[in-house]
Design a protein around this motif. Sequence first.
Motif, short mmCIF file in Angstrom:
data_model
loop_
_atom_site.label_atom_id
_atom_site.label_comp_id
_atom_site.label_asym_id
_atom_site.label_seq_id
_atom_site.Cartn_x
_atom_site.Cartn_y
_atom_site.Cartn_z
N MET A 109 0.86 -1.18 0.00
CA MET A 109 0.00 0.00 0.00
C MET A 109 0.90 1.23 0.00
O MET A 109 1.73 1.39 0.89
N VAL A 110 0.73 2.09 -1.01
CA VAL A 110 1.55 3.30 -1.14
C VAL A 110 0.64 4.47 -1.46
O VAL A 110 -0.15 4.40 -2.41
N LEU A 111 0.73 5.53 -0.69
CA LEU A 111 -0.07 6.71 -0.97
C LEU A 111 0.30 7.28 -2.32
O LEU A 111 1.48 7.39 -2.67
N GLU A 112 -0.70 7.66 -3.08
CA GLU A 112 -0.48 8.17 -4.43
C GLU A 112 0.46 9.37 -4.46
O GLU A 112 1.31 9.48 -5.33
N GLU A 113 0.33 10.27 -3.50
CA GLU A 113 1.15 11.48 -3.51
C GLU A 113 2.53 11.29 -2.86
O GLU A 113 3.32 12.23 -2.78
N ASN A 114 2.85 10.07 -2.44
CA ASN A 114 4.13 9.80 -1.78
C ASN A 114 5.20 9.49 -2.83
O ASN A 114 5.52 8.34 -3.11
N GLU A 115 5.77 10.53 -3.39
CA GLU A 115 6.78 10.38 -4.44
C GLU A 115 8.00 9.61 -3.93
O GLU A 115 8.50 8.71 -4.61
N THR A 116 8.48 9.93 -2.74
CA THR A 116 9.63 9.22 -2.17
C THR A 116 9.31 7.74 -2.03
O THR A 116 10.12 6.88 -2.38
N GLY A 117 8.13 7.45 -1.51
CA GLY A 117 7.71 6.06 -1.34
C GLY A 117 7.66 5.32 -2.66
O GLY A 117 8.13 4.18 -2.77
N ARG A 118 7.12 5.94 -3.68
CA ARG A 118 7.05 5.29 -4.99
C ARG A 118 8.44 4.97 -5.52
O ARG A 118 8.67 3.91 -6.10
N LEU A 119 9.39 5.87 -5.29
CA LEU A 119 10.77 5.62 -5.73
C LEU A 119 11.39 4.45 -4.97
O LEU A 119 12.09 3.61 -5.56
N VAL A 120 11.13 4.39 -3.67
CA VAL A 120 11.66 3.29 -2.85
C VAL A 120 11.10 1.95 -3.33
O VAL A 120 11.84 0.98 -3.51
N TRP A 121 9.78 1.90 -3.53
CA TRP A 121 9.16 0.64 -3.95
C TRP A 121 9.66 0.21 -5.32
O TRP A 121 9.92 -0.96 -5.55
N THR A 122 9.79 1.15 -6.22
CA THR A 122 10.31 0.82 -7.56
C THR A 122 11.73 0.28 -7.46
O THR A 122 12.06 -0.74 -8.08
#
Length: 141
Positions: A109-122
Motif C-alpha cells: 500500500m503506497v499513498l499516491e502522492e508519496n513520491e519518495t515512497g514510490r521511488l523506494v518501492w520501484t
Amino acid sequence: MVELEIRAATPADAEDVLTFWKESAKGTSVSDDVNGVTRLVERDPEALILAVADGRIVGSVIAGWDGWRASLYRLAVLPSHRRRGVSTVLLRAAEERFAALGGRRVDAMVLEENETGRLVWTAAGYERQDQWRRWVKPLTD
C-alpha cells in the motif's frame, strides 16, 4: 549502513511506534492509537517489523499475512536514517517472512502522492498496478 537490530514489535513498543510514525510515516490510519498497534501485535506477533539503532526505532514495516495475501503497510524510515539501507533490510525481512509462510506475491500500500515512497518501492523491484483501486468503508465513526 548503520548497525541495526531487526525484530518484531511487542505490545510495550506501541507508544514508541506511534511516535516514530508521526515523525517518519506519510498518512494516517484509523488504527493509529495504542490499542490499534497492540491489537496488531497480539493478533500476529511477527507482523510489525522494526529496525532499531541505538535503542531507537529507525524503521518499520507491517508485513500482514492472512493465509492468502501478503500485504505490506507502513514502510517508514526515520528521516535522519534514510538512504542507509534500512528499508532494504526491512523489506528483506518481510519478504522472508512471507516466503516462509507460503506467500507467492506481495502487495504494498503506497499513498499516491508519496513520491519518495514510490521511488523506494520501484527500486525494491515492486511494480505499480494501475488496473486496481482500493475501495474502503470505515466500520466506526
